[in-house]
Design an enzyme around this catalytic site. Structure first.
Site, PDB file in Angstrom:
ATOM      1  N   LYS A   9      31.624  36.426  32.484  1.00 15.38           N
ATOM      2  CA  LYS A   9      32.770  37.270  32.103  1.00 15.38           C
ATOM      3  C   LYS A   9      33.378  36.738  30.818  1.00 15.38           C
ATOM      4  O   LYS A   9      33.248  35.551  30.486  1.00 15.38           O
ATOM      5  CB  LYS A   9      33.827  37.323  33.206  1.00 15.38           C
ATOM      6  CG  LYS A   9      34.483  35.986  33.585  1.00 15.38           C
ATOM      7  CD  LYS A   9      35.690  35.612  32.732  1.00 15.38           C
ATOM      8  CE  LYS A   9      36.237  34.240  33.090  1.00 15.38           C
ATOM      9  NZ  LYS A   9      37.063  33.566  32.121  1.00 15.38           N
ATOM     10  N   GLY A  99      30.722  30.862  34.886  1.00  9.47           N
ATOM     11  CA  GLY A  99      29.348  30.757  35.396  1.00  9.47           C
ATOM     12  C   GLY A  99      29.290  30.349  36.858  1.00  9.47           C
ATOM     13  O   GLY A  99      28.603  30.985  37.668  1.00  9.47           O
ATOM     14  N   ASP A 134      38.640  32.751  40.371  1.00  3.83           N
ATOM     15  CA  ASP A 134      37.866  33.687  39.532  1.00  3.83           C
ATOM     16  C   ASP A 134      36.783  34.405  40.338  1.00  3.83           C
ATOM     17  O   ASP A 134      36.141  35.327  39.828  1.00  3.83           O
ATOM     18  CB  ASP A 134      37.176  32.941  38.384  1.00  3.83           C
ATOM     19  CG  ASP A 134      38.100  32.764  37.181  1.00  3.83           C
ATOM     20  OD1 ASP A 134      39.176  33.393  37.175  1.00  3.83           O
ATOM     21  OD2 ASP A 134      37.729  32.017  36.264  1.00  3.83           O
TER      22      ASP A 134
END
Ligand code: ATP
Length: 287
Positions: A9, A99, A134
């Site tokens: 992202k 990641g 996240d």
């Protein structure tokens, strides 16, 4: 054996609203997935969880977020058999591209399939939030505004299509250090509402103008090469540039394909890791 794609992202905006009594920062971030992705492979085992990774800096034990995702799902759904998780890493590590969170999210989606659990994306996102803030966004992918600690997700329209040039300087940044160095009272807040409006109207120019990241000055202070990289990216012809997450990766938007090679080759001259990718923009659906 099944596999699942785990995209990186970028942050179109990242704002920090306040530090909460529990020590977490209240954030507001608009994120979107790009086509730079790890691939995870899930192979059934009789028992236990093992992790193998193509990248030697990634932990291959319970510190790995994919391991934690598998463990949580196993315990929550009372699964007795195990899994071998193989991570083909393409997303740079500790880079501000989520990641590890995306690997964990892909593990949740993949194991939901492998073990026939029938959980919804909302349920997987809720589980993911227990591991890292996240992860809920990464469960859905696409484009969204995340608030709270990052775990409250509202979906947004995909950004106008363009190329995304990513450049990661040869340094790693600890997210905790960057938040630790943040003076909440001195933040220059990005215009989150303005960015949402740019996405609603698919206005590329407005999207470029509204890019903003409250953590950027903190990371730049510690690592001046981030500012240099931004300047260089603009000089080589990117339309707009920003640091992603807590950094140090810098991304730039390029609308015209004819410009991509110029920016890419220019950056390659002095930055070891450069990628030219497309936005993914649309949400992930359960296979
Ligand atoms: P964010 O943008 O969410 O802050 P990041 O892109 O900065 O994340 P990651 O690549 O997710 O950072 O990795 C941060 C740290 O997490 C690494 O230093 C590594 O030790 C640990 N880690 C745990 N699981 C993974 C994973 N599957 N892939 C990469 N790193 C992982």
């Amino acid at each position: 054996m099944i596999s699942e794609k785990a995209p990186a992202k970028i942050n179109l905006t990242l704002d920090v609203l306040q530090k909460r009594p529990d020590g977490y920062h209240e954030v507001e971030m608009i994120m979107t997935t790009v086509d730079l992705a790890d691939r995870i492979w899930l192979k059934p085992l009789d028992r236990g969880i093992t992790i193998r990774s193509s990248e030697r800096y990634v932990p291959n034990d319970k510190r790995n977020l994919a391991w934690q995702a598998a463990d949580l799902l196993r315990k929550t759904c009372h699964i007795s058999h195990g899994v071998e998780i193989t991570l083909d890493k393409n997303i740079p590590v500790a880079a501000g591209l989520a990641g590890g969170s995306s690997d964990a999210a892909a593990t949740l989606r993949g194991l939901n399939r492998l073990w026939n659990l029938g959980l919804t994306l909302d349920e997987l996102a809720e589980l993911g939030a227990q591991i890292g803030s996240d992860i809920p966004f990464c469960v859905y992918g696409g484009t969204a505004i995340a608030s709270g600690r990052g775990e409250q997700i509202r979906h947004l329209p995909a950004p106008p299509n363009c190329w995304v040039l990513l450049a990661k300087p040869a340094i790693s940044v600890s997210t905790a250090d960057i938040y630790g160095g943040l003076d909440v009272s001195a933040i220059r807040h990005p215009d989150t509402a303005g960015m949402m409006a740019a996405l609603e109207t698919a206005d590329y120019g407005a999207m470029c103008r509204q890019l903003g990241n409250a953590l950027e000055p903190v990371t730049m202070q510690l690592h001046p090469q981030v500012a240099v990289l931004k300047e260089q990216m603009l000089k080589f012809g990117a339309d707009a540039v920003l640091m992603s997450g807590s950094g140090p990766t810098v991304f730039g938007f390029v609308q015209h394909e004819s410009q991509v090679a110029r920016v890419y080759n220019g950056l390659k001259g002095f930055c070891p890791e450069v990628y030219a990718v497309r936005m993914m923009g649309e949400r992930i659906h359960l296979a």
